[in-house]
Design a protein around this motif. Structure first.
Motif, mmCIF file in Angstrom:
data_model
loop_
_atom_site.group_PDB
_atom_site.id
_atom_site.type_symbol
_atom_site.label_atom_id
_atom_site.label_comp_id
_atom_site.label_asym_id
_atom_site.label_seq_id
_atom_site.Cartn_x
_atom_site.Cartn_y
_atom_site.Cartn_z
ATOM 1 N N PHE A 1 25.233 -13.034 31.886
ATOM 2 C CA PHE A 1 26.222 -13.780 30.717
ATOM 3 C C PHE A 1 25.631 -15.337 30.135
ATOM 4 C CE2 PHE A 1 30.063 -15.624 29.448
ATOM 5 C CZ PHE A 1 30.407 -14.829 27.877
ATOM 6 N N ASN B 1 32.723 -5.045 26.015
ATOM 7 C CA ASN B 1 31.237 -5.255 26.741
ATOM 8 C C ASN B 1 31.487 -5.719 28.101
ATOM 9 O OD1 ASN B 1 29.283 -4.765 25.112
ATOM 10 N ND2 ASN B 1 29.505 -6.804 24.195
ATOM 11 N N TYR B 2 30.681 -4.251 29.030
ATOM 12 C CA TYR B 2 31.743 -4.830 30.614
ATOM 13 C C TYR B 2 30.569 -3.671 31.363
ATOM 14 C CZ TYR B 2 33.194 0.189 30.292
ATOM 15 O OH TYR B 2 32.773 1.413 30.663
ATOM 16 N N ARG C 1 32.562 -10.622 27.898
ATOM 17 C CA ARG C 1 31.804 -10.059 29.151
ATOM 18 C C ARG C 1 32.611 -10.236 30.173
ATOM 19 N NH1 ARG C 1 25.503 -9.815 28.391
ATOM 20 N NH2 ARG C 1 25.870 -12.406 27.314
#
Length: 159
Positions: free
Chosen positions: A155, A113-114, A83
């Motif tokens: 994360f 994904n961010y 991410r």
């Protein structure tokens, strides 16, 4: 401001290491720091003083562009569950806020994904003085790092 930005980009994307005589200033190769042994560390800019592009140097810059790297590596990034965290001020001196918006659009198109936060420079009532670099303002730096660490914590925990 833009000179510093250009030199920083050149140091990252097209550094040059060698003896002083190897630097060709007519091709915008500049020595910056001498290290032991008569070797110099410097940069190569991707254009001539005439404005013409130096193709082999410009290719280095293009190949190291984060957008290109993510496009070329999207399947690996997704497969590994990586991410990305984007954090930038809306009034950034280097106009990186526009790059952050563009980069987030690319990530979205690629399905990577961010998390993105474009902030105004004022966080929870803390405003850094406009004539100071934000990192020199302890509370401001603390607030930005706190948000970054929260992202990284999620994360690494797999949230």
């Amino acid at each position: 401001v833009y000179t510093l930005f250009m030199v920083s980009m050149a140091a990252a994307f097209s550094p040059k290491i060698g003896p002083l005589a190897s630097f060709d200033t007519t091709r915008n190769e500049w020595n910056l720091v001498q290290i032991p042994g008569g070797i110099w560390l410097g940069i190569k800019l991707p254009f001539l003083n005439s404005g013409d592009t130096i193709k082999n140097v410009w290719d280095l810059w293009k190949n190291n562009d984060p957008s290109k790297i993510f496009v070329d590596s999207a399947s690996k990034i997704i497969a590994n569950g990586l991410r990305v965290y984007i954090d930038c001020g809306s009034q950034d001196d280097y106009k990186l806020n526009f790059h952050a918006e563009y980069f987030s659009q690319i990530l979205q198109q690629l399905g990577i994904n961010y998390e993105k936060e474009i902030y105004s420079g004022e966080t929870e009532g803390i405003m850094y003085p406009p004539d100071e670099f934000p990192a020199l303002h302890t509370n401001y730096l603390y607030e930005r790092l706190k948000k970054s660490f929260i992202f990284h914590d999620k994360f690494f925990k797999g949230d």
